[in-house]
Enzyme design. Sequence first.
Site, PDB file in Angstrom:
ATOM      1  N   TYR A 166      -1.557   0.735  10.573  1.00  0.00           N
ATOM      2  CA  TYR A 166      -1.550   0.234   9.201  1.00  0.00           C
ATOM      3  C   TYR A 166      -0.247   0.603   8.513  1.00  0.00           C
ATOM      4  O   TYR A 166       0.332  -0.200   7.780  1.00  0.00           O
ATOM      5  CB  TYR A 166      -2.751   0.813   8.446  1.00  0.00           C
ATOM      6  CG  TYR A 166      -2.984   0.215   7.084  1.00  0.00           C
ATOM      7  CD1 TYR A 166      -3.078  -1.166   6.908  1.00  0.00           C
ATOM      8  CD2 TYR A 166      -3.138   1.024   5.956  1.00  0.00           C
ATOM      9  CE1 TYR A 166      -3.313  -1.721   5.656  1.00  0.00           C
ATOM     10  CE2 TYR A 166      -3.379   0.490   4.706  1.00  0.00           C
ATOM     11  CZ  TYR A 166      -3.460  -0.892   4.558  1.00  0.00           C
ATOM     12  OH  TYR A 166      -3.671  -1.427   3.313  1.00  0.00           O
ATOM     13  N   SER A 195       0.854  -1.180   0.000  1.00  0.00           N
ATOM     14  CA  SER A 195       0.000   0.000   0.000  1.00  0.00           C
ATOM     15  C   SER A 195       0.889   1.228   0.000  1.00  0.00           C
ATOM     16  O   SER A 195       2.036   1.183   0.475  1.00  0.00           O
ATOM     17  CB  SER A 195      -0.888   0.015   1.252  1.00  0.00           C
ATOM     18  OG  SER A 195      -1.557   1.255   1.394  1.00  0.00           O
TER      19      SER A 195
END
Length: 255
Positions: free
Chosen positions: A153, A140
């Site tokens: 995250y 990501s």
Amino acid sequence: MTLAAQTQNKTAVVTGASTGIGEATVRALAATGWKVYAVARRADRLEALGAETGAVPFPADVTNDDDVAALLAAVTEGGGADTLINIAGGARGADTIGNADTDDWDWMYQVNVVGTMKTTRAFLPMLRENGEGTVLNLTSTAGLAAYEGGAGYNAAKFAQHAMTNALRLEEVGNNIRVIEVAPGLVHTEEFALNRLGDKDAAAKVYAGVDKPLTADDVADVVRYAVSLPHHINLDQIVVRPVAQAANHKLIRKQD
């Protein structure tokens, strides 16, 4: 040579296949002639996907050693695979570090990092033996630049990004191609909802954004990367919607 001809006799194991980018990747590969093992925890969704695409459904939790061993045994019995696509992952929560939820952090590290490690570790001997193996990890842009409220995250995806780079160095002598695909804002049915736990909060993530990426967009990039001739390695592919110039720079249209 046509794409279909290039991908004949190619076999991929795709984790996270019950929804979102993983599900779309199974469809994209199957449509161009790949044999695909679709791996995720939700057996009912995998069965439906298998019936639609011809993929082989295999319910498994990538963080569970017994499940990963059973997956490896099934793929071995089915003739093996030359490509492993690690898409299983996700985010939970948007708390600051001062308000961090330990359970959310533990879950994110286990599914994004440890799960990717376990499947990769299990399949590396098969990929080495193949002689032209490929590992693709879906990370990501959260693993490339930190942002407020994203620390858990960020930490998990930074770790997965680093692990991908280390794997490329470790396995180049075995002719294993290691690819990282790092998407930005992708509008899928579950990602923001699972992270925030509320439909209204999830909808606000995409509000006013002109054409956020879709799961199909990212799946097409994944399919392209793993379908190229094996000597071509796309080390890292960052893919964002045009409206998102950076993690902190997202253009939203005003009502």
